[in-house]
Design a protein around this motif. Structure first.
Motif, PDB file in Angstrom:
ATOM      1  N   MET A   1       0.856  -1.162   0.000  1.00 25.52           N
ATOM      2  CA  MET A   1       0.000   0.000   0.000  1.00 25.52           C
ATOM      3  C   MET A   1       0.907   1.231   0.000  1.00 25.52           C
ATOM      4  SD  MET A   1      -2.769   1.253   2.790  1.00 25.52           S
ATOM      5  CE  MET A   1      -4.055   0.198   2.246  1.00 25.52           C
ATOM      6  N   PRO A   2       0.919   1.972  -1.094  1.00 24.65           N
ATOM      7  CA  PRO A   2       1.803   3.135  -1.173  1.00 24.65           C
ATOM      8  C   PRO A   2       1.326   4.281  -0.295  1.00 24.65           C
ATOM      9  CG  PRO A   2       0.457   2.982  -3.135  1.00 24.65           C
ATOM     10  CD  PRO A   2       0.168   1.761  -2.314  1.00 24.65           C
ATOM     11  N   ASP A   3       2.244   5.186  -0.038  1.00 24.70           N
ATOM     12  CA  ASP A   3       1.884   6.410   0.669  1.00 24.70           C
ATOM     13  C   ASP A   3       1.915   7.539  -0.355  1.00 24.70           C
ATOM     14  OD1 ASP A   3       1.204   8.186   2.616  1.00 24.70           O
ATOM     15  OD2 ASP A   3       3.108   8.112   3.680  1.00 24.70           O
ATOM     16  N   ARG A   4       2.991   8.296  -0.420  1.00 27.41           N
ATOM     17  CA  ARG A   4       3.061   9.386  -1.389  1.00 27.41           C
ATOM     18  C   ARG A   4       3.927   9.046  -2.593  1.00 27.41           C
ATOM     19  NH1 ARG A   4       4.555  14.700   1.626  1.00 27.41           N
ATOM     20  NH2 ARG A   4       4.207  15.471  -0.464  1.00 27.41           N
ATOM     21  N   LEU A   5       4.843   8.106  -2.434  1.00 30.52           N
ATOM     22  CA  LEU A   5       5.758   7.738  -3.508  1.00 30.52           C
ATOM     23  C   LEU A   5       5.490   6.313  -3.973  1.00 30.52           C
ATOM     24  CD1 LEU A   5       9.062   9.087  -1.908  1.00 30.52           C
ATOM     25  CD2 LEU A   5       7.640  10.215  -3.624  1.00 30.52           C
TER      26      LEU A   5
ATOM     27  N   VAL B   1      15.355 -11.667  -0.409  1.00 23.65           N
ATOM     28  CA  VAL B   1      14.010 -11.114  -0.238  1.00 23.65           C
ATOM     29  C   VAL B   1      14.011 -10.015   0.826  1.00 23.65           C
ATOM     30  CG1 VAL B   1      11.659 -11.655   0.517  1.00 23.65           C
ATOM     31  CG2 VAL B   1      12.821 -13.151  -1.091  1.00 23.65           C
ATOM     32  N   ASN B   2      14.696 -10.235   1.928  1.00 25.93           N
ATOM     33  CA  ASN B   2      14.757  -9.218   2.976  1.00 25.93           C
ATOM     34  C   ASN B   2      15.482  -7.962   2.498  1.00 25.93           C
ATOM     35  OD1 ASN B   2      13.320 -10.478   5.069  1.00 25.93           O
ATOM     36  ND2 ASN B   2      15.089 -11.735   5.579  1.00 25.93           N
TER      37      ASN B   2
ATOM     38  N   GLU C   1      13.874  -4.229   2.235  1.00 25.56           N
ATOM     39  CA  GLU C   1      14.484  -3.068   2.910  1.00 25.56           C
ATOM     40  C   GLU C   1      14.768  -1.937   1.925  1.00 25.56           C
ATOM     41  OE1 GLU C   1      17.936  -4.630   4.812  1.00 25.56           O
ATOM     42  OE2 GLU C   1      16.763  -5.767   6.285  1.00 25.56           O
ATOM     43  N   ASP C   2      15.285  -2.275   0.746  1.00 22.69           N
ATOM     44  CA  ASP C   2      15.588  -1.242  -0.249  1.00 22.69           C
ATOM     45  C   ASP C   2      14.327  -0.585  -0.785  1.00 22.69           C
ATOM     46  OD1 ASP C   2      18.267  -1.764   0.095  1.00 22.69           O
ATOM     47  OD2 ASP C   2      18.472  -2.935  -1.755  1.00 22.69           O
ATOM     48  N   CYS C   3      13.286  -1.370  -1.013  1.00 24.12           N
ATOM     49  CA  CYS C   3      12.023  -0.805  -1.520  1.00 24.12           C
ATOM     50  C   CYS C   3      11.355   0.079  -0.472  1.00 24.12           C
ATOM     51  CB  CYS C   3      11.085  -1.919  -1.960  1.00 24.12           C
ATOM     52  SG  CYS C   3      11.600  -2.755  -3.466  1.00 24.12           S
ATOM     53  N   VAL C   4      11.387  -0.345   0.782  1.00 24.15           N
ATOM     54  CA  VAL C   4      10.806   0.469   1.859  1.00 24.15           C
ATOM     55  C   VAL C   4      11.581   1.778   1.996  1.00 24.15           C
ATOM     56  CG1 VAL C   4      10.500   0.593   4.365  1.00 24.15           C
ATOM     57  CG2 VAL C   4       9.741  -1.426   3.119  1.00 24.15           C
ATOM     58  N   ALA C   5      12.908   1.713   1.906  1.00 29.81           N
ATOM     59  CA  ALA C   5      13.718   2.930   2.005  1.00 29.81           C
ATOM     60  C   ALA C   5      13.456   3.875   0.832  1.00 29.81           C
ATOM     61  CB  ALA C   5      15.194   2.560   2.059  1.00 29.81           C
ATOM     62  N   ALA C   6      13.180   3.315  -0.359  1.00 25.61           N
ATOM     63  CA  ALA C   6      12.984   4.136  -1.549  1.00 25.61           C
ATOM     64  C   ALA C   6      11.645   4.860  -1.572  1.00 25.61           C
ATOM     65  CB  ALA C   6      13.121   3.279  -2.804  1.00 25.61           C
ATOM     66  N   CYS C   7      10.572   4.210  -1.098  1.00 25.19           N
ATOM     67  CA  CYS C   7       9.262   4.838  -1.270  1.00 25.19           C
ATOM     68  C   CYS C   7       8.459   4.987   0.026  1.00 25.19           C
ATOM     69  CB  CYS C   7       8.444   4.085  -2.319  1.00 25.19           C
ATOM     70  SG  CYS C   7       8.029   2.411  -1.866  1.00 25.19           S
ATOM     71  N   ARG C   8       8.968   4.516   1.146  1.00 24.01           N
ATOM     72  CA  ARG C   8       8.322   4.676   2.460  1.00 24.01           C
ATOM     73  C   ARG C   8       6.818   4.375   2.414  1.00 24.01           C
ATOM     74  NH1 ARG C   8      11.672   8.835   1.625  1.00 24.01           N
ATOM     75  NH2 ARG C   8      10.057  10.332   1.259  1.00 24.01           N
ATOM     76  N   PRO C   9       6.448   3.130   2.104  1.00 23.51           N
ATOM     77  CA  PRO C   9       5.022   2.785   2.010  1.00 23.51           C
ATOM     78  C   PRO C   9       4.388   2.615   3.380  1.00 23.51           C
ATOM     79  CG  PRO C   9       6.307   0.823   1.746  1.00 23.51           C
ATOM     80  CD  PRO C   9       7.286   1.964   1.848  1.00 23.51           C
ATOM     81  N   LYS C  10       3.071   2.568   3.400  1.00 24.99           N
ATOM     82  CA  LYS C  10       2.360   2.257   4.639  1.00 24.99           C
ATOM     83  C   LYS C  10       2.525   0.782   4.966  1.00 24.99           C
ATOM     84  CE  LYS C  10      -1.073   5.837   3.906  1.00 24.99           C
ATOM     85  NZ  LYS C  10      -2.486   6.131   3.695  1.00 24.99           N
ATOM     86  N   ARG C  11       2.392  -0.068   3.938  1.00 27.03           N
ATOM     87  CA  ARG C  11       2.585  -1.517   4.065  1.00 27.03           C
ATOM     88  C   ARG C  11       3.214  -2.027   2.780  1.00 27.03           C
ATOM     89  NH1 ARG C  11      -3.255  -2.081   5.651  1.00 27.03           N
ATOM     90  NH2 ARG C  11      -3.454  -2.568   3.458  1.00 27.03           N
ATOM     91  N   MET C  12       3.965  -3.120   2.913  1.00 24.46           N
ATOM     92  CA  MET C  12       4.545  -3.736   1.724  1.00 24.46           C
ATOM     93  C   MET C  12       4.784  -5.206   2.006  1.00 24.46           C
ATOM     94  SD  MET C  12       8.007  -2.756  -0.417  1.00 24.46           S
ATOM     95  CE  MET C  12       7.289  -1.319  -1.204  1.00 24.46           C
ATOM     96  N   ALA C  13       4.560  -6.031   1.005  1.00 26.72           N
ATOM     97  CA  ALA C  13       4.846  -7.466   1.102  1.00 26.72           C
ATOM     98  C   ALA C  13       5.612  -7.879  -0.142  1.00 26.72           C
ATOM     99  CB  ALA C  13       3.564  -8.271   1.221  1.00 26.72           C
ATOM    100  N   ILE C  14       6.651  -8.663   0.065  1.00 28.82           N
ATOM    101  CA  ILE C  14       7.480  -9.168  -1.018  1.00 28.82           C
ATOM    102  C   ILE C  14       7.400 -10.692  -0.989  1.00 28.82           C
ATOM    103  CG2 ILE C  14       9.829  -9.340  -1.932  1.00 28.82           C
ATOM    104  CD1 ILE C  14       8.913  -6.514  -2.079  1.00 28.82           C
ATOM    105  N   THR C  15       7.161 -11.298  -2.136  1.00 32.02           N
ATOM    106  CA  THR C  15       7.163 -12.758  -2.259  1.00 32.02           C
ATOM    107  C   THR C  15       8.194 -13.136  -3.313  1.00 32.02           C
ATOM    108  OG1 THR C  15       4.814 -12.879  -1.716  1.00 32.02           O
ATOM    109  CG2 THR C  15       5.783 -14.796  -2.782  1.00 32.02           C
ATOM    110  N   GLY C  16       9.155 -13.955  -2.908  1.00 31.66           N
ATOM    111  CA  GLY C  16      10.170 -14.447  -3.838  1.00 31.66           C
ATOM    112  C   GLY C  16       9.872 -15.891  -4.186  1.00 31.66           C
TER     113      GLY C  16
ATOM    114  N   GLU D   1       8.602 -15.183   1.814  1.00 33.29           N
ATOM    115  CA  GLU D   1       7.798 -13.971   1.954  1.00 33.29           C
ATOM    116  C   GLU D   1       8.335 -13.107   3.081  1.00 33.29           C
ATOM    117  OE1 GLU D   1       3.855 -15.402   2.636  1.00 33.29           O
ATOM    118  OE2 GLU D   1       3.552 -15.936   0.549  1.00 33.29           O
ATOM    119  N   ALA D   2       8.273 -11.791   2.875  1.00 33.16           N
ATOM    120  CA  ALA D   2       8.650 -10.821   3.890  1.00 33.16           C
ATOM    121  C   ALA D   2       7.668  -9.660   3.802  1.00 33.16           C
ATOM    122  CB  ALA D   2      10.080 -10.338   3.685  1.00 33.16           C
ATOM    123  N   SER D   3       7.379  -9.030   4.931  1.00 33.77           N
ATOM    124  CA  SER D   3       6.428  -7.914   4.906  1.00 33.77           C
ATOM    125  C   SER D   3       6.894  -6.786   5.806  1.00 33.77           C
ATOM    126  CB  SER D   3       5.045  -8.385   5.359  1.00 33.77           C
ATOM    127  OG  SER D   3       5.102  -8.871   6.683  1.00 33.77           O
ATOM    128  N   TYR D   4       6.390  -5.594   5.506  1.00 29.62           N
ATOM    129  CA  TYR D   4       6.663  -4.391   6.275  1.00 29.62           C
ATOM    130  C   TYR D   4       5.325  -3.751   6.617  1.00 29.62           C
ATOM    131  CZ  TYR D   4       7.792   0.498   7.138  1.00 29.62           C
ATOM    132  OH  TYR D   4       7.868   1.735   7.699  1.00 29.62           O
TER     133      TYR D   4
END
Length: 69
Positions: free
Chosen positions: A1-5, A30-31, A35-50, A63-66
């Motif tokens: 779920m994106p925030d502003r970016l 995956v981790n 981490e890089d995607c969260v740092a790049a766009c600062r989402p509200k939530r994010m899940a990555i599945t490899g 799977e990893a989630s933020y």
């Protein structure tokens, strides 16, 4: 779920393809991607599945989630 970016799809694809020849464990990859995607766009939530499949016929799904639960 994106925030502003958000991430551009082509840039994300090129970033993930760069992991093709990196010798790290699936979980670490995956981790690190998360981490890089969260740092790049600062989402509200994010899940990555490899989804990984090797030549031996054994596949793995990681799977990893933020934010972390």
């Amino acid at each position: 779920m994106p925030d502003r970016l958000c991430l551009e799809l082509k840039s994300l694809k090129l970033y993930i393809v760069a992991y093709r020849n990196v010798g790290i464990f699936y979980e670490n990859a995956v981790n690190r991607i998360l981490e890089d995607c969260v740092a790049a766009c600062r989402p509200k939530r994010m899940a990555i599945t490899g989804r990984f499949s090797s030549r031996g016929g054994i596949s793995s799904v990681v799977e990893a989630s933020y934010p972390r639960r």
